[in-house]
Design an enzyme around this catalytic site. Structure first.
Site, mmCIF file in Angstrom:
data_model
loop_
_atom_site.group_PDB
_atom_site.id
_atom_site.type_symbol
_atom_site.label_atom_id
_atom_site.label_comp_id
_atom_site.label_asym_id
_atom_site.label_seq_id
_atom_site.Cartn_x
_atom_site.Cartn_y
_atom_site.Cartn_z
ATOM 1 N N ASP A 157 34.096 39.643 40.114
ATOM 2 C CA ASP A 157 34.971 39.714 39.122
ATOM 3 C C ASP A 157 35.856 41.175 39.316
ATOM 4 O OD1 ASP A 157 36.321 39.940 36.261
ATOM 5 O OD2 ASP A 157 34.649 41.351 35.898
ATOM 6 N N SER A 158 36.903 41.415 38.842
ATOM 7 C CA SER A 158 37.336 43.023 39.822
ATOM 8 C C SER A 158 36.437 44.066 38.881
ATOM 9 C CB SER A 158 38.200 42.977 38.262
ATOM 10 O OG SER A 158 38.265 43.290 36.776
ATOM 11 N N TYR A 214 42.593 45.061 37.492
ATOM 12 C CA TYR A 214 43.404 43.565 37.355
ATOM 13 C C TYR A 214 44.245 43.335 36.779
ATOM 14 C CZ TYR A 214 40.899 42.082 41.855
ATOM 15 O OH TYR A 214 40.150 42.200 42.864
ATOM 16 N N GLY A 215 43.809 43.695 35.136
ATOM 17 C CA GLY A 215 44.962 43.187 33.776
ATOM 18 C C GLY A 215 46.400 43.584 34.219
ATOM 19 N N CYS A 252 36.567 35.912 35.931
ATOM 20 C CA CYS A 252 37.815 36.673 36.161
ATOM 21 C C CYS A 252 39.182 35.930 35.600
ATOM 22 C CB CYS A 252 38.104 37.606 37.109
ATOM 23 S SG CYS A 252 39.404 38.260 36.670
ATOM 24 N N ASN A 253 39.367 35.881 34.322
ATOM 25 C CA ASN A 253 40.787 35.405 33.484
ATOM 26 C C ASN A 253 41.602 35.800 34.586
ATOM 27 O OD1 ASN A 253 39.305 33.766 30.196
ATOM 28 N ND2 ASN A 253 38.397 35.622 31.247
ATOM 29 N N THR A 254 41.966 37.204 34.752
ATOM 30 C CA THR A 254 43.132 37.412 35.237
ATOM 31 C C THR A 254 43.297 37.169 36.763
ATOM 32 O OG1 THR A 254 42.217 39.755 33.992
ATOM 33 C CG2 THR A 254 44.518 39.553 35.601
ATOM 34 N N GLU A 299 34.910 49.868 31.652
ATOM 35 C CA GLU A 299 34.444 50.520 32.893
ATOM 36 C C GLU A 299 34.260 52.147 33.590
ATOM 37 O OE1 GLU A 299 34.078 48.324 36.003
ATOM 38 O OE2 GLU A 299 34.306 47.088 34.899
ATOM 39 N N CYS A 342 39.000 37.648 28.556
ATOM 40 C CA CYS A 342 38.731 38.247 29.440
ATOM 41 C C CYS A 342 36.778 38.089 29.451
ATOM 42 C CB CYS A 342 39.294 39.328 29.336
ATOM 43 S SG CYS A 342 38.633 40.836 30.536
ATOM 44 N N THR A 343 36.516 38.297 30.877
ATOM 45 C CA THR A 343 34.935 38.523 30.485
ATOM 46 C C THR A 343 34.136 39.388 30.632
ATOM 47 O OG1 THR A 343 35.000 38.848 33.357
ATOM 48 C CG2 THR A 343 34.839 36.280 32.615
ATOM 49 N N HIS A 344 35.437 40.472 30.441
ATOM 50 C CA HIS A 344 34.677 41.888 29.970
ATOM 51 C C HIS A 344 34.413 41.937 28.667
ATOM 52 C CE1 HIS A 344 35.933 43.820 33.796
ATOM 53 N NE2 HIS A 344 35.152 44.697 33.359
HETATM 54 N N1 DGL Z 1 37.292 40.808 33.521
HETATM 55 C C1 DGL Z 1 38.177 40.321 34.412
HETATM 56 C C2 DGL Z 1 39.095 39.325 33.295
HETATM 57 O O1 DGL Z 1 38.173 38.417 32.752
HETATM 58 C C3 DGL Z 1 39.036 41.664 33.701
HETATM 59 C C4 DGL Z 1 40.415 41.663 34.644
HETATM 60 C C5 DGL Z 1 41.015 43.152 34.949
HETATM 61 O O2 DGL Z 1 40.198 43.621 35.791
HETATM 62 O O3 DGL Z 1 41.664 43.865 34.105
HETATM 63 O O4 DGL Z 1 40.560 38.883 32.669
#
Ligand code: DGL
Length: 269
Positions: free
Chosen positions: A7-8, A39-40, A70-72, A162, A194-196
């Site tokens: 993940d990011s 990353y988003g 990470c979905n992004t 974060e 988003c996994t966050h």
């Molecule tokens: N956990 C990432 C996701 O699922 C976060 C992306 C990000 O870093 O913005 O999209």
């Protein structure tokens, strides 16, 4: 070889936790590209380059299979990676499809034509890059008809998590839910894309109300990984459990320990 989870930042730990519970004997190497999160708000090219670099680090660690938790990255980079970058003896899987299969009442790999499903009005909460990719709507259209999707780009939430600023994260989640409800007053399901966001699941559920079914990915991804490993046991093997980050290990370890409520020690990637 261990299975890699990328993940990011810290969001993929929600997936790691479910995978550990579901597959306690599978060694996992976690990679957080904390130096470049979030990353988003990046371009698709940027997300592609960063994701390839991080996944390469997991390949170098001996992982043959990597989950983009990470979905992004799954939305903006996975298809291009699979088409032109991933070596033939390695696999990279995303987190979108298991979620959409669950929402559209399908078993893994059911490729039958799209059909009507129970949910009709779906609220999608995701990062700006995931929303603008329209990857969710594309995958959904392969499997379901007659589903109305309203997407809300949740700017700022990943940064706040974060930073460990959960008060700000909560305020932002509530304002994004309000914005979504102005566009779609009564969704019957919500996707935490988003996994966050599972780290804020209670706030999402509270703001959406008890009648909205909230889908989050962690458990679904763990189930589909278990399924995949039964069919591809060669992707599994010996390996050492590690947590790697491109950020400051002490800082990332403190936040991870706070989120998972157990000691996590990151090392420099
Ligand atoms: N956990 C990432 C996701 O699922 C976060 C992306 C990000 O870093 O913005 O999209």
């Amino acid at each position: 070889m261990a299975v890699g989870i990328f993940d990011s930042g810290l969001g993929g730990l929600t997936v790691l936790q479910s995978v550990e519970a579901r597959l306690p004997d599978v060694p996992l190497v976690y990679m957080a590209d904390s130096a470049h999160a979030p990353y988003g708000v990046r371009t698709a090219d940027d997300i592609y380059e960063l994701t390839c670099a991080a996944v390469q680090r997991l390949f170098d660690e001996g992982c043959r299979l990597v989950i983009l938790a990470c979905n992004t990255a799954s939305a903006a980079a996975l298809r291009r990676m699979q088409e032109s970058w991933v070596p033939t003896d390695r696999r990279v899987l995303g987190v979108f499809v298991p979620l959409i299969e669950a929402m559209t009442e399908r078993r893994w790999g059911d490729n039958s034509p799209p059909r009507e499903v129970e949910v009709k009005h779906v609220a999608l909460f995701a990062t700006p890059a995931t929303v603008s990719s329209r990857a969710f709507q594309r995958e959904l259209a392969f499997r379901a008809i007659g589903v109305d999707v309203e997407a809300q780009a949740c700017g700022g939430v990943v940064d706040a998590i974060e930073e460990g600023d959960m008060i700000l994260a909560e305020a932002l989640v509530r304002s994004h839910v309000d914005a979504l409800k102005r566009k779609m007053p009564s969704p019957d399901a919500a996707i935490l894309g988003c996994t966050h966001y599972p780290l804020m699941q209670k706030t999402f559920q509270d703001a959406l109300g008890p009648d909205v079914r909230v889908f989050s990915q962690a458990g679904l991804v763990a189930d589909s990984l278990a399924d995949y490993l039964v069919r591809h046991p060669d992707m599994l093997g010996e390996g050492k459990r590690r947590f790697l980050t491109t950020g400051t290990p002490e800082r990332v370890s403190d936040r991870a320990t706070q989120f998972l409520r157990r000691q996590i020690r990151f090392e420099a990637a």
